[in-house]
Write an enzyme that holds these catalytic residues in place. Structure first.
Site, PDB file in Angstrom:
ATOM      1  N   SER A   1       0.822  -1.219   0.000  1.00 21.76           N
ATOM      2  CA  SER A   1       0.000   0.000   0.000  1.00 21.76           C
ATOM      3  C   SER A   1       0.858   1.272   0.000  1.00 21.76           C
ATOM      4  O   SER A   1       0.685   2.144  -0.849  1.00 21.76           O
ATOM      5  CB  SER A   1      -0.906   0.002   1.235  1.00 21.76           C
ATOM      6  OG  SER A   1      -1.649  -1.176   1.301  1.00 21.76           O
TER       7      SER A   1
ATOM      8  N   THR B   1       0.528  -7.020   1.613  1.00 16.37           N
ATOM      9  CA  THR B   1      -0.264  -7.819   2.544  1.00 16.37           C
ATOM     10  C   THR B   1      -1.753  -7.528   2.386  1.00 16.37           C
ATOM     11  O   THR B   1      -2.580  -8.440   2.316  1.00 16.37           O
ATOM     12  CB  THR B   1       0.164  -7.504   3.994  1.00 16.37           C
ATOM     13  OG1 THR B   1       1.536  -7.826   4.132  1.00 16.37           O
ATOM     14  CG2 THR B   1      -0.653  -8.303   4.998  1.00 16.37           C
ATOM     15  N   CYS B   2      -2.116  -6.256   2.334  1.00 10.34           N
ATOM     16  CA  CYS B   2      -3.529  -5.867   2.347  1.00 10.34           C
ATOM     17  C   CYS B   2      -4.309  -6.536   1.228  1.00 10.34           C
ATOM     18  O   CYS B   2      -5.357  -7.131   1.450  1.00 10.34           O
ATOM     19  CB  CYS B   2      -3.643  -4.346   2.249  1.00 10.34           C
ATOM     20  SG  CYS B   2      -5.336  -3.774   2.179  1.00 10.34           S
TER      21      CYS B   2
ATOM     22  N   CYS C   1      -6.339  -7.371   4.482  1.00 15.83           N
ATOM     23  CA  CYS C   1      -7.642  -6.693   4.500  1.00 15.83           C
ATOM     24  C   CYS C   1      -8.654  -7.195   3.465  1.00 15.83           C
ATOM     25  O   CYS C   1      -9.799  -7.491   3.823  1.00 15.83           O
ATOM     26  CB  CYS C   1      -7.474  -5.192   4.232  1.00 15.83           C
ATOM     27  SG  CYS C   1      -5.915  -4.476   4.694  1.00 15.83           S
TER      28      CYS C   1
ATOM     29  N   LYS D   1      -9.587 -11.021   3.583  1.00 11.56           N
ATOM     30  CA  LYS D   1     -10.213 -11.205   4.909  1.00 11.56           C
ATOM     31  C   LYS D   1     -11.662 -10.694   4.894  1.00 11.56           C
ATOM     32  O   LYS D   1     -12.577 -11.351   5.358  1.00 11.56           O
ATOM     33  CB  LYS D   1      -9.370 -10.473   5.955  1.00 11.56           C
ATOM     34  CG  LYS D   1      -9.862 -10.492   7.389  1.00 11.56           C
ATOM     35  CD  LYS D   1     -10.898  -9.439   7.717  1.00 11.56           C
ATOM     36  CE  LYS D   1     -10.534  -8.039   7.344  1.00 11.56           C
ATOM     37  NZ  LYS D   1      -9.536  -7.407   8.168  1.00 11.56           N
TER      38      LYS D   1
ATOM     39  N   TYR E   1      -6.673  -7.908  16.488  1.00  7.85           N
ATOM     40  CA  TYR E   1      -7.494  -7.812  15.280  1.00  7.85           C
ATOM     41  C   TYR E   1      -7.667  -9.169  14.578  1.00  7.85           C
ATOM     42  O   TYR E   1      -8.774  -9.609  14.301  1.00  7.85           O
ATOM     43  CB  TYR E   1      -6.815  -6.898  14.257  1.00  7.85           C
ATOM     44  CG  TYR E   1      -6.873  -5.417  14.495  1.00  7.85           C
ATOM     45  CD1 TYR E   1      -7.709  -4.609  13.732  1.00  7.85           C
ATOM     46  CD2 TYR E   1      -6.045  -4.803  15.419  1.00  7.85           C
ATOM     47  CE1 TYR E   1      -7.735  -3.238  13.892  1.00  7.85           C
ATOM     48  CE2 TYR E   1      -6.062  -3.431  15.587  1.00  7.85           C
ATOM     49  CZ  TYR E   1      -6.913  -2.642  14.827  1.00  7.85           C
ATOM     50  OH  TYR E   1      -6.936  -1.285  14.989  1.00  7.85           O
ATOM     51  N   ILE E   2      -6.522  -9.773  14.234  1.00  6.75           N
ATOM     52  CA  ILE E   2      -6.594 -10.942  13.335  1.00  6.75           C
ATOM     53  C   ILE E   2      -7.255 -12.121  14.043  1.00  6.75           C
ATOM     54  O   ILE E   2      -8.065 -12.844  13.456  1.00  6.75           O
ATOM     55  CB  ILE E   2      -5.183 -11.305  12.809  1.00  6.75           C
ATOM     56  CG1 ILE E   2      -4.621 -10.131  11.994  1.00  6.75           C
ATOM     57  CG2 ILE E   2      -5.231 -12.567  11.955  1.00  6.75           C
ATOM     58  CD1 ILE E   2      -3.224 -10.342  11.426  1.00  6.75           C
TER      59      ILE E   2
ATOM     60  N   GLU F   1     -11.016 -11.513  14.262  1.00  7.73           N
ATOM     61  CA  GLU F   1     -11.635 -11.577  12.933  1.00  7.73           C
ATOM     62  C   GLU F   1     -11.709 -13.022  12.431  1.00  7.73           C
ATOM     63  O   GLU F   1     -12.750 -13.469  11.930  1.00  7.73           O
ATOM     64  CB  GLU F   1     -10.849 -10.706  11.947  1.00  7.73           C
ATOM     65  CG  GLU F   1     -11.007  -9.221  12.246  1.00  7.73           C
ATOM     66  CD  GLU F   1     -10.268  -8.302  11.286  1.00  7.73           C
ATOM     67  OE1 GLU F   1     -10.584  -7.110  11.258  1.00  7.73           O
ATOM     68  OE2 GLU F   1      -9.354  -8.764  10.563  1.00  7.73           O
TER      69      GLU F   1
ATOM     70  N   GLY G   1       0.431 -10.984  16.392  1.00  6.44           N
ATOM     71  CA  GLY G   1       1.140  -9.764  16.032  1.00  6.44           C
ATOM     72  C   GLY G   1       1.959  -9.917  14.762  1.00  6.44           C
ATOM     73  O   GLY G   1       2.171 -11.021  14.256  1.00  6.44           O
TER      74      GLY G   1
ATOM     75  N   ALA H   1     -11.239  -0.227  12.408  1.00  5.01           N
ATOM     76  CA  ALA H   1     -12.321  -1.205  12.597  1.00  5.01           C
ATOM     77  C   ALA H   1     -11.743  -2.593  12.740  1.00  5.01           C
ATOM     78  O   ALA H   1     -10.712  -2.911  12.156  1.00  5.01           O
ATOM     79  CB  ALA H   1     -13.274  -1.169  11.411  1.00  5.01           C
TER      80      ALA H   1
ATOM     81  N   HIS I   1     -33.715   8.101   9.662  1.00  4.01           N
ATOM     82  CA  HIS I   1     -34.606   7.182  10.366  1.00  4.01           C
ATOM     83  C   HIS I   1     -35.280   6.227   9.417  1.00  4.01           C
ATOM     84  O   HIS I   1     -35.722   6.643   8.350  1.00  4.01           O
ATOM     85  CB  HIS I   1     -35.675   8.006  11.100  1.00  4.01           C
ATOM     86  CG  HIS I   1     -36.545   7.178  11.976  1.00  4.01           C
ATOM     87  ND1 HIS I   1     -36.092   6.623  13.151  1.00  4.01           N
ATOM     88  CD2 HIS I   1     -37.832   6.777  11.815  1.00  4.01           C
ATOM     89  CE1 HIS I   1     -37.086   5.938  13.711  1.00  4.01           C
ATOM     90  NE2 HIS I   1     -38.138   6.006  12.919  1.00  4.01           N
TER      91      HIS I   1
ATOM     92  N   GLU J   1     -28.465   6.798  13.546  1.00  4.73           N
ATOM     93  CA  GLU J   1     -29.126   7.995  14.087  1.00  4.73           C
ATOM     94  C   GLU J   1     -28.950   8.091  15.602  1.00  4.73           C
ATOM     95  O   GLU J   1     -29.125   9.153  16.197  1.00  4.73           O
ATOM     96  CB  GLU J   1     -30.614   8.033  13.721  1.00  4.73           C
ATOM     97  CG  GLU J   1     -31.460   6.984  14.395  1.00  4.73           C
ATOM     98  CD  GLU J   1     -32.941   7.087  14.020  1.00  4.73           C
ATOM     99  OE1 GLU J   1     -33.471   8.200  13.927  1.00  4.73           O
ATOM    100  OE2 GLU J   1     -33.573   6.028  13.801  1.00  4.73           O
TER     101      GLU J   1
END
Ligand code: NDP
Length: 448
Positions: A11, A38-39, A44, A47, A173-174, A177, A258, A337, A432, A437
């Site tokens: 990236s 990697t991404c 990412c 995944k 994270y990993i 996930e 990690g 995220a 809505h 909201e």
């Protein structure tokens, strides 16, 4: 003589190479594995495709009370892997074309720095005014008896078949996930973590809420636990001894413990590039190493191992070197995220951190069952939280656990960076009916 040689077409590297070439610089990029890093290849993108795939099981189930009949659903792992591979190949081609169209010269091979101005690749010596190291990181797996049988995340994207039982190790994270992906695809999944609460660096309410939801999804979480040994019983069966004395039999063990900066065999010692305690390349505020003319961005500098951060760092270097407005990366309010199920997204400090910095902190929190789940019968709950500095009324953080958390928090992150106050949030009209909201209708702080 190149103006810039980039080592690593992930990236950060691709972004910097492309932007620099577009500014008129003579640029070469060296990549030994795959375009996009990697991404795109083992991170990412595949995944997220796996996360989509794994959620269908729950969706089929939820569809019944909306009137749909889905008596015979079946999942075929090779179909998913094949279609994922085709998409990744398409993206590899796009990355290659982006570089070629920008006029970047591509070398396929391993680049090694031989002096502050030269890089060796495939027996050729290339000369450059500037060198950018963007080699990324690799999954770290600790050594223990039998650790050679344990997989890393790279392997998960190319499994021949899915086991019936799996163990995932780690609490970041990993791990979270992949535990969700495996469980969603019907694999009986254990998540083993050495600490006392998953996602250690996240807000306490996020961690607590996610733990309840993972339990609801049937993921068996073992906290304060580690694997002492792993024994291969057959091609698809392993026996694990845990520090608790318990034994587990499983078909697969994934270590998601990690990622380390990838700095080996790059000639960094020859050039005299200084490394930090975790093997990361040390850089100043302009991403320049201790050697003038040698720069580094992305996972290899180990600031934030996130694709959009590497992109921003790569862009900064291109602007700095070849003209443009080098906008400094704001590391404080990076939205991020975790594509767990339900997903987590966050921007700004945790409540625990904010309490140290903001004596007049106000906390707004809401937990509810989303409208869709009232009919589907799904018991999953959503949690949303805002942190406000009572002294200035500024919103300083937002945290969420629930469907589409990443989609929602991305917009909130813009408002927070722009310095929006709680009053601005309160006077913004809601959409809505939506979960989002809730962020403009939270009226009473917790505890008031
Ligand atoms: P993380 O740093 O998120 O988590 C690593 C986990 O492994 C921690 O829970 C850590 O425990 C544990 N751990 C570390 N060493 C050991 C050990 N020797 N034995 C047992 N457990 C250990 O790393 P990941 O591998 O999950 O992901 C790497 C990085 O990639 C992430 O930090 C993130 O930046 C990026 N990423 C981002 C994603 C996204 O944006 N959605 C998705 C996937 C990865 P402890 O908490 O106790 O230190």
């Amino acid at each position: 003589m190149y103006d810039l040689i980039v080592i690593g077409a992930g990236s950060g590297g691709v972004r910097c190479a492309r932007m620099s070439a577009q500014k008129g610089a003579k640029v070469a990029i060296i990549e030994e594995r795959f375009y996009g890093g990697t991404c795109v290849n083992v991170g990412c993108v595949p995944k997220k495709l796996f996360v989509y795939a794994s959620h269908y099981g729950e969706d089929f189930h939820d569809a019944h009370r909306f009137g749909w009949s889905t008596q015979s659903t079946q999942f075929d792992w090779p179909t998913l892997v094949e279609n994922k591979n085709a998409e990744i190949a398409r993206l590899n081609g796009i990355y290659e074309n982006l570089l070629k169209n920008a006029g970047v010269t591509i070398y396929n091979g391993r680049g090694r720095i031989s002096s502050p101005n030269t890089v060796e690749v495939n027996g050729e010596t290339l000369r450059a005014k500037n060198i950018l190291i963007a080699t990324g990181s690799y999954p770290f797996k600790p050594d223990f008896p039998g650790s050679e049988h344990a997989l890393i995340s790279d392997h998960m994207f190319y499994l021949d078949s899915l086991p019936t039982h799996a163990v995932v190790v780690g609490g970041g994270y990993i791990a979270v996930e992949f535990a969700g992906i495996l469980a969603g695809l019907g694999v009986s999944t254990h998540l083993i973590y050495r600490g006392s609460s998953l996602l250690k660096r996240f807000d306490g309410d996020v961690r607590h809420h996610l733990a309840e939801e993972l339990d609801r999804k049937g993921i068996k979480v073992h906290l304060s636990t580690s694997i002492e040994s792993m024994e291969k019983l057959s091609e698809k069966e392993y026996r694990l001894k845990l520090n608790s004395g318990e034994e587990l039999s499983t078909g697969l063990v994934l270590y998601a413990t990690g990622r380390k900066p990838l700095t080996q065999d790059l000639g960094l010692d020859l050039a005299g590039v200084a490394l930090g305690a975790d093997g990361e390349i040390l850089v100043n505020e302009d991403y320049q190493t201790n050697v003038p003319g040698i720069y580094a961005v992305g996972d290899v500098i180990n600031r934030m191992q996130l694709t959009p951060v590497a992109l921003a760092e790569g862009m900064y270097v291109a602007n700095k070197l070849f003209g443009g407005d080098p906008v400094g990366v704001d590391y404080v309010r990076i939205p991020t995220a975790v594509f767990s199920q339900p997903s987590v997204a966050t921007v700004g400090p945790t409540e625990e951190e904010a309490r140290q910095q903001f004596p007049q902190l106000k906390v707004y929190r809401s937990a509810f069952r989303a409208l869709k789940n009232t009919v589907s019968g799904n018991q999953e709950r959503t949690m949303m939280k805002l942190l406000v500095d009572g002294a200035t009324d500024k919103v300083i953080a937002a945290h969420m656990v629930g469907p589409d958390a990443a989609e929602i928090i991305q917009g909130i992150a813009i408002a927070i960076r722009a310095g929006a106050t709680k009053k601005i949030f309160d006077t913004t009209i809601g959409i809505h009916p939506s979960s989002a909201e809730e962020y403009v209708t939270m009226r009473e702080p917790v505890g008031d």
